[in-house]
Design a protein around this motif. Structure first.
Motif, PDB file in Angstrom:
ATOM      1  N   ILE A 213     -13.714  -0.006   3.124  1.00 18.14           N
ATOM      2  CA  ILE A 213     -13.022  -1.148   3.729  1.00 18.14           C
ATOM      3  C   ILE A 213     -13.487  -1.348   5.173  1.00 18.14           C
TER       4      ILE A 213
ATOM      5  N   LEU B 227      -9.709  -9.539   2.105  1.00 16.30           N
ATOM      6  CA  LEU B 227      -9.406  -9.645   3.527  1.00 16.30           C
ATOM      7  C   LEU B 227     -10.348 -10.610   4.228  1.00 16.30           C
ATOM      8  N   LEU B 228     -11.635 -10.498   3.919  1.00 13.23           N
ATOM      9  CA  LEU B 228     -12.612 -11.363   4.570  1.00 13.23           C
ATOM     10  C   LEU B 228     -12.436 -12.832   4.177  1.00 13.23           C
TER      11      LEU B 228
ATOM     12  N   ALA C  25     -11.710  -5.500   0.306  1.00 11.04           N
ATOM     13  CA  ALA C  25     -12.373  -5.973   1.522  1.00 11.04           C
ATOM     14  C   ALA C  25     -12.754  -7.440   1.394  1.00 11.04           C
TER      15      ALA C  25
ATOM     16  N   TYR D 163      -7.692  -4.527  12.742  1.00  8.80           N
ATOM     17  CA  TYR D 163      -7.229  -3.747  11.587  1.00  8.80           C
ATOM     18  C   TYR D 163      -7.192  -2.271  11.957  1.00  8.80           C
TER      19      TYR D 163
ATOM     20  N   LEU E 173     -14.755  -8.502  14.299  1.00  4.29           N
ATOM     21  CA  LEU E 173     -13.515  -7.771  14.055  1.00  4.29           C
ATOM     22  C   LEU E 173     -13.549  -6.410  14.742  1.00  4.29           C
TER      23      LEU E 173
ATOM     24  N   VAL F 169     -12.087  -2.681  14.355  1.00  5.64           N
ATOM     25  CA  VAL F 169     -11.552  -1.876  13.248  1.00  5.64           C
ATOM     26  C   VAL F 169     -11.443  -0.426  13.684  1.00  5.64           C
TER      27      VAL F 169
ATOM     28  N   ARG G  90     -17.167  -2.665   5.202  1.00  7.07           N
ATOM     29  CA  ARG G  90     -17.331  -4.041   4.728  1.00  7.07           C
ATOM     30  C   ARG G  90     -16.682  -5.050   5.678  1.00  7.07           C
ATOM     31  N   LEU G  91     -15.557  -4.687   6.278  1.00  2.00           N
ATOM     32  CA  LEU G  91     -14.937  -5.598   7.247  1.00  2.00           C
ATOM     33  C   LEU G  91     -15.863  -5.819   8.439  1.00  2.00           C
ATOM     34  N   LYS G  92     -16.426  -4.732   8.944  1.00  2.56           N
ATOM     35  CA  LYS G  92     -17.287  -4.856  10.124  1.00  2.56           C
ATOM     36  C   LYS G  92     -18.598  -5.561   9.782  1.00  2.56           C
TER      37      LYS G  92
END
Length: 545
Positions: free
Chosen positions: A18, A541-542, A538, A6, A29, A31, A21-23
């Protein structure tokens, strides 16, 4: 070429949430988080509540001047937004407000997705906050989130201010952040005890943070049907590719600019500057709304002022908690008479009949009256000093119907876009500020405040206002003194530019998450809503949605 799963364009409030929270949600992931400004999250002026007005002087607060506003005496207003990693969460006044549940329920109607209703967003409001009251309602509040809130800082005029608001009919509301903000409530803030920038509150460990970097445009693969966002080109020539998606979080002014520079927008605007249209999207940059506020300044009784009632007096300044956030007392939010609101809406609608079920007729939170212990955000013609002798009453229109737009100034991404909010251009908006100002004047004349206030301090050479002033006199003051408090949104709105999963219509691999996707205003300062929006996004996406 650097490659990531991302690439997030914009390291503001939403972008930091974002990325974090993604990481956190999937450590595998990769990022990248790109921010136009520097990383100054620990700058002493960022952490100091009283330094807000000076942040633009050190380059951490961007200023976007509007075009001349026809309905505000052709004034040009300054619009502010954070130019720093963490965005406006690093430069704002720190108010923590959700607004009214009806606002988000209307979002759900406009987007066709209950995820954006109040109940749909509630888990994400709760996820972002650590509520100040350990005995608070656990159905409404979170207690383990990264943003620590506080409430109840007391000032010398606390009782008089409360009693004055009660005299004009407002009732106590112990929890304005439980879906119904109407009434009198203590301010909730997120100073703990200093400002909590999003990039500090949310862990960015493992995220590739790239600051002091401007985005040139988003690049697309157009060889296989619908264009797919594949990478982000920076002005220094670097390219960051995205294996999964590019996420645009540059804010209500810059997000439409990046879209248009990338060929997504209204063809007539793009063609003026020789930008080839990749996707015709006429609503990019349109639907701009913002909260507009009119400020009344009142002179304090000289003898009372010496007790230390306002900023500038030594006695006031020596009390530590007075300076630990915005120097304001009691949040007072109210609705306006339905028949008067409808009449104003009808004046704007012309021959089209305004239905009885219009969204703004359902006991909405139309405005606030905020008592500030200093003259704040003054407009045209004022000569008032921060001297401990003055306070101000701010009247804010929470549900503006005026809609402006953001357009390109040039093809240089470092140039500011052209911003025209069309402030005060509807009968409805003029009515709300007129009615709210008259109500504030009645409050200032209450028995509770009479011993403290001498009267309205007008712009130089103008007549003071009272609750008996004519509509024309109040309207004239609004045109002179009205200022924004910098809550723009709507320029890439859900249901228009993006779908209910925040995917940009007409392309693949590109989503937007910031206040630009708000389909309509909310009755609150916007940071808590942006946090909840980003938390929800987020989560999408997850979950692979």
């Amino acid at each position: 070429m650097a490659e990531y799963d991302y690439v997030i364009c914009g390291g503001g409030t939403a972008g930091c949430v974002i990325a974090s929270r993604l990481k956190q949600g999937d450590p595998n992931l990769s990022v990248a988080l790109i921010e136009r400004g520097p990383d100054e999250r620990k700058h002493p002026m960022v952490l100091n509540p009283m330094a807000v007005a000076q942040l633009k002087d050190v380059g951490l607060d961007s200023v976007y001047p509007t075009v001349k506003q026809e309905h505000l005496n052709d004034r040009t207003l300054e619009l502010h937004a954070g130019n720093i990693l963490s965005g406006s969460s690093a430069v704002n006044y720190g108010l923590w407000m959700r607004g009214q549940s009806k606002d988000y329920d209307h979002w759900a109607e406009l987007s066709g997705d209950q995820r954006w209703s109040y109940e749909g967003l509630l888990p994400f409001f709760k996820k972002s906050e650590a509520h100040w009251d350990p005995n608070g309602d656990r159905t409404q509040h979170g207690f383990d989130g990264p943003i620590k809130t506080s409430s109840g800082r007391a000032f010398p005029l606390r009782k008089a201010v409360h009693d004055g608001l009660a005299e004009i009919g407002l009732k106590d509301n112990p929890d304005p952040n439980g879906g119904n903000p109407l009434g009198i409530s203590a301010w909730t803030e997120n100073w703990s005890p200093t400002r909590q920038p999003a990039g500090s509150a949310f862990d960015l460990k493992g995220v590739d943070v790239i600051t002091d970097t401007t985005i040139q445009k988003i690049e697309f693969d157009t060889t296989q049907g619908e264009p797919r966002a594949t990478s982000v080109r920076l002005v220094d020539g670097r390219i960051l590719s995205a294996k999964k998606e590019v996420i645009l979080s540059c804010g209500a002014h810059r997000t439409p600019q990046v879209l248009m520079l990338s060929g997504i927008g209204p063809t007539d605007e793009l063609s003026k500057l020789g930008v080839t249209t990749l996707v015709y999207s006429p609503d990019v940059g349109e639907n701009l709304f913002d909260h507009l506020g009119s400020t009344l300044v009142f002179k304090l009784d000289a003898e009372k002022a010496e007790e230390g009632l306002a900023v500038g007096n030594a006695k006031f300044m020596e009390v530590p908690h007075h300076l630990q956030g915005l120097t304001a007392e009691w949040m007072s939010i109210d609705t306006l008479p339905k028949d008067e609101v409808k009449a104003a809406l009808q004046a704007d609608a012309g021959d089209t009949q305004v239905p009885d079920d219009h969204a703004l007729l359902a006991d909405r939170a139309h405005h606030w009256i905020a008592t500030m212990y200093m003259p704040l955000s003054l407009g045209q013609g004022y000569d008032v000093q921060i001297d401990g002798q003055h306070i101000s009453l701010s009247v804010l229109n929470f549900q503006p119907t005026a809609r402006g737009k953001v357009t390109l100034r040039s093809t240089n991404p470092k140039d500011d876009p052209i911003v025209d909010p069309r402030y005060n251009s509807t009968h409805h908006d003029r009515y709300v500020l007129r009615a709210g100002t008259r109500k504030a004047l009645r409050y200032a004349e209450s028995e509770a405040l009479k011993p403290y206030l001498v009267g309205d301090v007008p712009p130089v050479g103008k007549k003071p206002l009272t609750s008996k002033s004519t509509d024309e006199e109040i309207d004239a003051r609004v045109r002179e003194s009205t200022m924004t408090i910098h809550h723009p949104g709507g320029t890439a709105a859900m249901g228009k530019v993006v779908d209910s999963r925040l995917k940009v219509k007409g392309v693949k691999g590109l989503r937007i998450c910031d206040a630009s996707v708000f389909p309509m205003p909310i009755s609150a300062t916007t940071q808590a809503s942006v946090y909840a929006l980003a938390e929800s996004f987020a989560d999408l996406l997850l979950r692979g949605q």
